[in-house]
Write a protein that holds these residues in place. Structure first.
Motif, short mmCIF file in Angstrom:
data_model
loop_
_atom_site.label_atom_id
_atom_site.label_comp_id
_atom_site.label_asym_id
_atom_site.label_seq_id
_atom_site.Cartn_x
_atom_site.Cartn_y
_atom_site.Cartn_z
N ILE A 51 -2.80 -7.14 3.89
CA ILE A 51 -3.25 -5.80 3.52
C ILE A 51 -2.28 -5.28 2.46
CG2 ILE A 51 -3.63 -3.44 4.29
CD1 ILE A 51 -4.30 -4.59 7.06
N SER A 87 -11.96 -0.79 -0.27
CA SER A 87 -10.82 -1.60 0.16
C SER A 87 -10.61 -1.48 1.67
CB SER A 87 -9.55 -1.18 -0.58
OG SER A 87 -9.32 0.20 -0.41
N ASP A 88 -11.06 -0.36 2.25
CA ASP A 88 -10.84 -0.23 3.70
C ASP A 88 -11.74 -1.18 4.49
OD1 ASP A 88 -13.13 1.13 3.11
OD2 ASP A 88 -12.68 2.91 4.32
N ASN A 141 -9.44 -4.03 4.56
CA ASN A 141 -8.25 -3.75 5.38
C ASN A 141 -8.58 -3.71 6.87
OD1 ASN A 141 -6.94 -3.59 2.97
ND2 ASN A 141 -6.89 -1.35 2.89
N GLU A 180 -7.26 -6.05 9.86
CA GLU A 180 -6.59 -5.43 11.03
C GLU A 180 -7.25 -5.85 12.33
OE1 GLU A 180 -4.85 -1.27 9.12
OE2 GLU A 180 -6.79 -1.29 10.15
N MET A 202 0.83 -1.21 0.00
CA MET A 202 0.00 0.00 0.00
C MET A 202 0.87 1.26 0.00
SD MET A 202 -3.13 -1.08 0.02
CE MET A 202 -4.16 0.23 0.63
#
Lengths: 233, 405
Positions: free
Chosen positions: B223, B207-208, B211, B215, B69
């Protein structure tokens, strides 16, 4: 019948090459056929009978000599003009009838009329008339496979006369027929000659057919060996 | 009906078996021609619609290796780069593995900006359509991390029938959830692709969502970005920008390979071999063999018609008449076969599209292909007719009359 030669062969020679060997089929042949004559050609196989018919009909050309029909020299005519000339002046009748099996009797008779300037309705009238002459009006819609041999040959004659040609060329027209059918065909040819004035050149092996002609020519090895006119003709 | 037409049609009907088989052969040939060319065109369409001002940065090792990223800000800083956006392959399916369609994790705002001219939002939340739909969809995407947009094909296809507001469960193939369950996405917008390379059965989501789930331990996975799509100032500087980006990461955790979008699209084609060449070769071989069988059938017809040529000549027709009849007959048979093959290709278009799905989305029997099919049929028929008819010109009438045909 006029005495002037309508069909004339002068010193005609025709050779074929077969298996490397040269065969002289016609050897400096001279022949005169007046307009309206009815001539039977007889002779053994290979004597040149059919070759004469092919030359007169413009289907073949001589190696030397002249072939003329109605004052037109056939052999010298450009190849492109020959088909149209044939359509106007010559009607063919073959031993094996040679009708197109996919067409009806009427359509077969209509075939040569396609090459005339007649309208569609005029062509139809002409074809109907030709079939009437040979007595087959009631079989007009039949295919050749639905006709007897004699009927097929009558359709072939109707086709040959549909365009009203001057000359009928018949190559053993009774060869594939029984006696009764053959006699019917000979009667039709006789009428075409006597009533309609057609000049007929007929190759035959059938003595009865030969007897129906006005004149009998006998050929052997490419030369004319006999020329007889029927008594009373 | 004109005499030559009638005679030719009678001949066609007289040899039903031979001509029927010839028609069948041409039907198959034309169908295959249409099918294979439509496939090739469908594959090519994606490549041809690629933007000239877009690059794709992927791992130099393999497309299946993700990029960090951390690369994005460095890519954005390269001279000539206007915008970059990550695209990460998700690879799940809806309810059953047979219900597969592509899903990509993207940065929603960058994606919408980058694809402004590539997709048209046709429906947003609360049934909003028209010019305001894009802003409404962007707002909805930003307000829920589970928000996703779909191509219109997923709305139209009966087995999906997704609509705005639906919660769609997707079974993961790569990013497994800790509870073993499905990922849930909420449809907030539907778009129509404006470029052929973009499938219409596809889903883009935040995408978060992925992610943060990883996490927090809700999901398992790495990620990372899959690839980066990059908009540049001008197509002229593509090589320079690509080299600069790749040089930037020469000593990084992942070396990169930056190529044009067209080259990237071509990669998928070449990944399964040179499919167009392969299909073209098969199609050509089939066409040729059928061509020869049609010519052979016409040659047989020609041999059987030689005596007829002699008869017609005796009646006063020229040898060209018979040649023309055979050409016409060949043309008729070929056009009947061609029309049937074309009808088959058009009739099965929808079926083939369903079978190919998103793989070859642009499969279409278009008017150019129809014209080509008919032109090919005509050429086939005329050539076969000529092959059979030209020898007639060399025969004397007496030879033709003596033949057994």
């Amino acid at each position: 019948m006029s005495n002037k030669a309508y069909i004339q062969l002068d010193g005609v020679t025709k050779k074929y090459s077969r298996g490397g060997e040269e065969l002289v089929v016609l050897d400096a042949l001279d022949l005169k056929v007046p307009e309206g004559d009815y001539v039977a050609l007889m002779g053994p196989s290979g004597s040149g009978k059919t070759t004469i018919l092919n030359l007169v009909g413009g289907l073949d050309i001589p190696d030397s000599g002249k072939v003329s029909v109605a004052d037109t020299e056939v052999a010298n005519m450009p190849k492109s003009q020959l088909p149209a000339w044939r359509a106007r002046h010559v009607g063919f009748v073959f031993q094996s009838f040679n009708l197109l099996p996919v067409l009806t009797a009427h359509e077969n008779v209509m075939l040569p009329l396609q090459l005339t300037p007649l309208s569609k309705s005029e062509r139809k009238i002409q074809a109907d008339f030709a079939l009437e002459i040979v007595g087959l009006s009631d079989r007009a819609s039949h295919r050749p496979s639905q006709l007897s041999g004699g009927q097929e040959q009558r359709v072939a004659i109707a086709r040959a006369i549909a365009t009203d040609p001057d000359v009928i060329i018949a190559d053993e027209p009774t060869g594939d027929l029984d006696r009764n059918s053959a006699d019917e065909i000979l009667q039709i040819l006789d009428r075409l000659n006597s009533e309609m004035g057609k000049t007929i050149l007929m190759v035959t092996h059938d003595p009865a057919a030969a007897a129906s002609a006005r004149r009998l020519l006998k050929l052997d090895k490419g030369t004319l060996v006999s020329d007889q006119t029927r008594e009373g003709a | 009906m004109a005499f030559p037409v009638r005679l030719a049609l009678r001949h066609i009907l007289a040899s039903k078996t031979r001509n029927g088989l010839t028609v069948l052969a041409i039907t198959i040939a034309v169908f295959l021609l249409c099918f294979l060319l439509a496939v090739v065109k469908g594959i090519d369409a994606g490549v041809r619609s690629a933007s000239a001002t877009r690059l794709v940065t992927q791992s130099a090792v393999s497309l299946f290796v993700s990029l960090p990223m951390s690369y994005q800000p460095k890519i954005d800083a390269v001279d000539g780069v206007v915008l970059s956006s990550e695209f990460r392959w998700f690879g799940g399916y809806y309810q059953d593995p047979s219900n597969f369609f592509p899903q990509f994790a993207v940065n929603q705002n960058r994606f919408l900006e980058m694809y402004e001219k590539d997709i048209e939002i046709i429906e947003g939340p609360d049934g909003i359509t028209g010019p305001g739909a894009r802003a409404a969809v962007q707002k909805a995407l930003n307000s829920d991390r589970r928000a996703a947009i779909i191509g219109v094909g997923l709305k139209d296809e009966e087995k999906y029938s997704f609509k705005v507001g639906d919660t769609v469960p997707i079974v993961p193939a790569i990013y497994q959830r800790a509870d073993g369950g499905s990922w849930e996405f909420i449809i907030v917008g539907i778009f129509r692709p404006l470029k052929e390379r973009i499938p219409d059965k596809v889903m883009y989501f935040r995408s978060d969502y992925l992610n943060t789930s990883i996490e927090s331990g809700e999901a398992i996975g790495e990620i990372a970005a899959g690839v980066y799509y990059i908009n540049i100032d001008s197509g002229d500087i593509g090589d320079v920008v690509a080299s600069t980006i790749d040089d930037e990461f020469l000593n990084g955790p992942q070396r990169t390979q930056t190529i044009t979008e067209a080259a990237f699209a071509s990669f998928f084609v070449s990944a399964i071999g040179n499919l167009p060449l392969f299909l073209g070769t098969i199609g050509g071989a089939v066409l040729f063999s059928i061509f020869f069988s049609v010519v052979n059938a016409m040659l047989i017809a020609g041999r059987q018609r030689l005596k007829e040529s002699g008869i017609l000549q005796a009646l006063g027709f020229t040898p060209l008449t018979s040649t023309f009849l055979l050409i016409f007959e060949g043309l008729m048979v070929a056009l009947i076969g061609g029309a049937l093959g074309l009808s088959l290709a058009v009739g099965t278009e929808g079926l083939v599209q369903d079978l190919f799905g998103a793989n070859i989305r642009n499969y279409k029997i278009d008017s150019n292909l129809m014209l080509l099919a008919l032109a090919t049929s005509s050429a086939l028929g005329i050539t076969a007719g000529l092959s059979a008819g030209i020898p007639f010109l060399g025969y004397r009438p007496t030879e033709a009359l003596r033949s057994m045909g």
